[in-house]
Write an enzyme that holds these catalytic residues in place. Structure first.
Site, PDB file in Angstrom:
ATOM      1  N   GLY A 295       0.782  -1.137   0.085  1.00  0.00           N
ATOM      2  CA  GLY A 295      -0.093  -0.143   0.003  1.00  0.00           C
ATOM      3  C   GLY A 295       1.047   1.182  -0.086  1.00  0.00           C
TER       4      GLY A 295
ATOM      5  N   GLY B  45       0.511   1.327  -3.356  1.00  0.00           N
ATOM      6  CA  GLY B  45       0.491   0.676  -4.644  1.00  0.00           C
ATOM      7  C   GLY B  45       1.519   1.139  -5.588  1.00  0.00           C
TER       8      GLY B  45
ATOM      9  CG  ASP C 237       8.510   0.707   0.235  1.00  0.00           C
ATOM     10  OD1 ASP C 237       9.157   1.239   1.086  1.00  0.00           O
ATOM     11  OD2 ASP C 237       7.688   1.392  -0.606  1.00  0.00           O
TER      12      ASP C 237
ATOM     13  CB  CYS D 147      10.614   6.909   2.589  1.00  0.00           C
ATOM     14  SG  CYS D 147      10.685   8.566   1.709  1.00  0.00           S
TER      15      CYS D 147
END
Length: 490
Positions: free
Chosen positions: A297, A299, A364, A417
């Site tokens: 999510g 996506g 991720d 990130c």
């Protein structure tokens, strides 16, 4: 409304506009028609929602702009006021403390003062207009009594420019360099320290450049969805290709929504695109037919991976723990018209598939988001070192699950990130130390076209594995600060 690049001019040269009566918000202390213009009201409402209920500015602001009919220059100015004030909050609070004799401000008053300070010190709005419109806004959202205080404080702020105020309110650069940088560039001290640790033996100038880059308004970057690299979609927006990703496109102006709705593109930073591409570049022996995006999510990377998998005759399974995020992933993949795999709602730490199911796995993982402060400036005030510590536990568990999910000989990409060591290099090193079936690959070599990706070795250590990790930086690469590690299961 995507955040605009370049400095926006205020509507009607900064003079207040009279808002429509239907722009009133319930619970306001005013009794008559609103005094302040709708642009500043929108910016204030976002600032207040961010502080009062932890709203996300990038989600709330576009909705408010649509609701209130603000478009064009008005929307651009509201965006500049909102994001600029959120970025500069730390600096502005230090200046306001020097200009006020009150130790504790009511949140609405504080938000009006921050908004006014940003106009005075970082926009082209004239001093008189900035003060007058802030007083009107204070009367609307705080009532008449605080308006005199707002007027007095902002008049003091207007006596100096930003650099002169920083010279007064920031700690000594020689005696407290971290404190100076925190005030100068508007960050909590702990984030300044985290950036310094991640940059290793970098000069003070580079550390300052990294912090400054986190305050520069970013371009909107799209990931296009052609069948092959370099194949253009039907209608290209105004802009230019990104430097390294063959699927990246930097938007110069305009609204990306039509391209996103058509499935031709999605908003995605170039470094995020490259992290996904790196996973696909690592050579494998044996089958290469089933890929996994473990924390998919909303996506973005799944969308790109799905297209790449389809081009190789492989399938992608995308998973997310939250059902509503899994639905968003499915919607994004359906728009590409290339998805041939599956989307499931599952906890990435307790996966429903057998060990060794996949050939390639992207992890991720959830993180502090310190690498995307250009786009989400309020995150610097919302996160704490305690949050990072909790996230690191989750990140290690998810990386373990990703390695278990890939077959022997398969490859895992661990992506965050953030540049924070506790969420990046230390997570990968800790998991690798606990296992005897993991080899850390040379991620910068896989992305050899991108310069200056190698992470420095940790201080007082000879652990050369750190140099196999890749770290993007806004000041070096013009991207978010994405971290990438590639691991092969033995």
């Amino acid at each position: 409304m995507a955040e605009q690049t370049g400095r926006s001019r205020p509507s009607r040269s900064g003079q207040p506009q009279r808002s429509r009566p239907d722009n009133r918000r319930s619970g306001d202390p005013r009794t008559g028609p609103p005094r302040a213009d709708p642009v500043r009201h929108a910016a204030y409402d976002v600032l207040h929602a961010v502080g009062d209920r932890d709203a996300y500015a990038n989600l709330l602001l576009p909705a408010l702009l649509r609701e209130r009919g603000l478009t064009g220059r008005d929307a651009a100015f509201a965006t500049e006021l909102t994001y600029g004030t959120l970025r500069g909050r730390g600096t502005y609070d230090a200046i306001l403390a020097a200009c006020s004799d009150r130790d504790d401000l009511d949140p609405p008053v504080r938000d009006v003062l921050r908004l006014g300070t940003h106009q005075l010190l970082a926009t082209r709005v004239g001093s008189h207009a900035a003060v007058a419109t802030s007083v009107d806004l204070a009367k609307d959202v705080c009532g008449p009594r605080p308006s005199g205080f707002v007027n007095a404080v902002l008049r003091r702020v207007a006596t100096r420019d930003l650099d002169a105020w920083i010279d007064i309110v920031a700690p000594s650069q020689s005696q407290d360099p971290t404190g100076y940088l925190a005030v100068r560039h508007s960050y909590p001290r702990w984030i300044v320290e985290a950036f310094r640790d991640a940059l290793g033996d970098a000069s003070v100038a580079e550390i300052e450049n990294a912090l400054a880059a986190g305050n520069i308004r970013p371009y909107v970057v799209l990931a296009l969805t052609p069948a092959e690299p370099g194949e253009a979609p039907n209608v290209l927006p105004a802009g230019e290709p990104t430097r390294w990703s063959p699927y990246g496109f930097r938007l110069a102006a305009g609204d990306p929504a039509p391209l996103v709705a058509s499935g031709q593109a999605a908003v995605q930073d170039e470094a995020s695109q490259l992290a996904a591409l790196a996973l696909t570049r690592v050579g494998l022996s044996g089958p290469d037919k089933l890929w996994l995006d473990l924390c998919a999510g909303p996506g973005g990377k799944a969308r790109l991976l799905s297209g790449l998998a389809a081009g190789r005759g492989a399938r992608l399974v995308a998973s997310d723990i939250r059902p509503h995020r899994a639905r968003r992933v499915l919607e994004a993949l359906r728009r590409t018209q290339t998805h041939t795999g599956a989307v499931v709602a599952a906890d990435g730490r307790q996966v429903p598939w057998p060990s060794g199911t996949f050939d390639r796995v992207l992890a991720d993982v959830p993180c502090s988001g310190l690498g995307s402060l250009r786009r989400r400036p309020e995150a610097r005030w919302r996160k704490t070192p305690g949050d990072v510590k909790e996230l690191a536990v989750l990140q290690r568990e998810l990386l373990e699950a990703a390695i278990d999910s890939v077959r022997p000989g398969g490859v895992v990409a661990y992506v965050t990130c953030t540049p924070h060591l506790a969420e990046t290099r230390e997570v990968v090193a800790a998991v690798a130390d606990r296992r005897d079936d993991v080899t850390i690959l040379d991620a910068p070599a896989v992305l050899s076209e991108v310069p200056d990706l190698r992470c420095p070795e940790p201080r007082r250590s000879t652990d050369s594995r750190y140099r196999r990790f890749a770290q993007f930086w806004p000041h070096r690469h013009g991207t978010d600060a994405i971290f990438l590690a590639l691991l092969r299961r033995g």
